[in-house]
Structures are given as structure tokens and as C-alpha cells.
Scaffold this motif. Sequence first.
Motif, mmCIF file in Angstrom:
data_model
loop_
_atom_site.group_PDB
_atom_site.id
_atom_site.type_symbol
_atom_site.label_atom_id
_atom_site.label_comp_id
_atom_site.label_asym_id
_atom_site.label_seq_id
_atom_site.Cartn_x
_atom_site.Cartn_y
_atom_site.Cartn_z
ATOM 1 N N GLN A 166 32.092 29.075 38.638
ATOM 2 C CA GLN A 166 31.096 30.129 38.425
ATOM 3 C C GLN A 166 29.785 29.816 39.153
ATOM 4 O O GLN A 166 29.207 30.682 39.804
ATOM 5 N N LEU A 169 30.203 30.543 42.841
ATOM 6 C CA LEU A 169 30.070 31.964 43.193
ATOM 7 C C LEU A 169 28.604 32.356 43.334
ATOM 8 O O LEU A 169 28.196 32.984 44.318
ATOM 9 N N ALA A 173 26.593 32.850 47.074
ATOM 10 C CA ALA A 173 26.057 34.179 47.390
ATOM 11 C C ALA A 173 24.546 34.100 47.604
ATOM 12 O O ALA A 173 23.996 34.693 48.540
ATOM 13 N N SER A 194 37.943 33.369 50.019
ATOM 14 C CA SER A 194 37.073 34.436 49.501
ATOM 15 C C SER A 194 35.625 34.171 49.904
ATOM 16 O O SER A 194 34.891 35.092 50.265
ATOM 17 N N GLU A 195 35.243 32.921 49.809
ATOM 18 C CA GLU A 195 33.871 32.554 50.184
ATOM 19 C C GLU A 195 33.621 32.874 51.665
ATOM 20 O O GLU A 195 32.587 33.425 52.032
ATOM 21 N N ALA A 198 33.258 36.642 52.030
ATOM 22 C CA ALA A 198 32.020 37.164 51.426
ATOM 23 C C ALA A 198 30.783 36.833 52.254
ATOM 24 O O ALA A 198 29.832 37.600 52.271
ATOM 25 N N LEU A 229 27.979 39.875 43.579
ATOM 26 C CA LEU A 229 29.433 39.982 43.773
ATOM 27 C C LEU A 229 29.830 41.171 44.647
ATOM 28 O O LEU A 229 31.019 41.434 44.828
ATOM 29 N N ARG A 232 32.468 40.633 47.366
ATOM 30 C CA ARG A 232 33.832 40.381 46.873
ATOM 31 C C ARG A 232 34.461 41.656 46.301
ATOM 32 O O ARG A 232 35.673 41.744 46.154
ATOM 33 N N ASN A 233 33.631 42.633 45.938
ATOM 34 C CA ASN A 233 34.161 43.903 45.424
ATOM 35 C C ASN A 233 34.324 44.954 46.520
ATOM 36 O O ASN A 233 34.717 46.085 46.229
#
Length: 257
Positions: A166, A169, A173, A194-195, A198, A229, A232-233
Motif C-alpha cells: 500500500q 502504491l 504515484a 503496473s508501476e 502507471a 490511482l 491504474r484505473n
Amino acid sequence: MKQPILQCQNVCFSYHNLKGETSALTNISFQITKGEFVSIVGPSGCGKSTLLSLIAGLNMPESGTITLDRSENTKIGYMLQQDHLLEWRTIYQNIMLGPEINQTITPENEKLALTLLNDYGLARFQDKKPGELSGGMKQRVALIRTMMLNPQILLLDEPFSALDYQTRLMVSADIGRIIRKAGITTILVTHDLSEAIALSDRILILSKRPATIKKELPITLTLADDSLLAARNAPEFPNYFSVLWKEISDEYDTENR
Ligand code: ADP
């Protein structure tokens, strides 16, 4: 076309020790323009950190060239997985370590240190010792210490991997935003796909060792809001993830999975 700030051409590198030779990189060619954020992903042990160490000038290519745009006296900042803060110094003293060693403490860089501490939400902690800060905060202090050298290119080698999921993330960001706002050209090595999606404008996918560049993936995300986020969305995110996943899993031999 914009002048590249960094150019790698046909870079090859091997390690040599008593056990023999380990070929790490073959014919790596790419270029990066000023202000770009580029991530490097690839199978574990393929040569990602080796490539960063060559760009940083810590190792020399066996063949091929790495060229920096020297028109602006390009300086490189290098940030590693561990924060390497000195426990007996305060946060402010840790940040001022570079200027202190270089004997370049000036009113300007003292002011810069305070501005960065403020921008990174750490002003209240400047007199604390590293042990009194969370992992995410310490990583931000390490970034400020790197930024104090005013680098034009920032090399980040798995800088968030010591953090819990967490925190990672949030901090990734957050740091991504700060770097973008400052417009610093950045190369991030990460195993977190994912990182990479993003944070990046472009992702270089390396093959297994000895690494070659398998694919370059430009990233464009539609952001619905400015939340941490949002990237990522984004609707494009799953597709980029599938492409990266496939490219990298193809590199693992079935028996190594
Ligand atoms: P990655 O960052 O992709 O995980 P590295 O760049 O750290 O990979 O390493 C690439 C390969 O080179 C690995 O097989 C690693 O074991 C080997 N290697 C790294 N450093 C050395 C070294 N100093 N001497 C010999 N081999 C090394």
C-alpha cells in the motif's frame, strides 16, 4: 525530432570473474528525449541494473556507446532500492550531505533543501532522525538528497521495492508526480509491471540474459481524475498489462517458472 538527452548504441557488456564470463547485455540501442519517463522491465537477472550502472558511468560498455547531451552539462542522479540514510544525522543533515561533501553549501541550496522538504511534505520532520520516519518518508528523503545535486537525468533502481504494497502504491504515484512536475528525465528499473505502466511515457522490455531490447511500448492513459490511482484505473491499463505480461512470461523457460 527532439535532440535526445541520452543515446545508447549497440551497447554490449559482460561480467568477468574467476568462474568465467557472464554476458549481461547485447546490442542495446535506444534513445531518450528530455523530460521523458522511461521504465525498463524484463525477467529477473536479465541485466536491468547492469544497464543503469552503465548509464551512470559506474561500468563501461564492452562495445557500443552511451552518449549524454553534454550541451547542458548533463548530471545524473542515481537512487537505489535502499535509502542509505545515515542514522546519526537528522533528515536535513542527510539531505545536505552532498553539498557538504562537495563543500558547496550555499544560501541557494539551503533554500532548495527547505523548498524540497516542503514540496515532499517533510518540512515537519527535518530535525528528526531517519529511524523516526516511515519507509515511504525515508524513500522521499533519499529522493530529495538525489535532487539536491540538480540532476538532469534520474536513474531509479527498484526504488520502491522495500516498501509494503500500500505504501508502495502511494509513494510511487506521489514521487512520479513530483518528478513529472520538475520535468526531470527519468529511467526507472522495476519488476512491477503496473508501476511501470502507471508512471511511464514509454516502457523498454528486455529479453532474458544476455538482454536485448525485445519491444518498446509507448504508454498513453486516459485519466478520469487526478487521484493517485487514476493511472491504474485508466481504460487502457489492462491491455498494456496483458502485452507486458505476455512479452515477459515468454522469456521464462517453462522449467524456471
Ligand atoms: P536484473 O537487474 O535484471 O535483475 P542484473 O543486471 O543485476 O539483473 O544482473 C544481470 C546478470 O549479471 C545476472 O545474471 C547477475 O547474476 C549477473 N551479475 C550481476 N552483477 C555481477 C557481478 N558483479 N559479477 C558477475 N555477475 C554479475
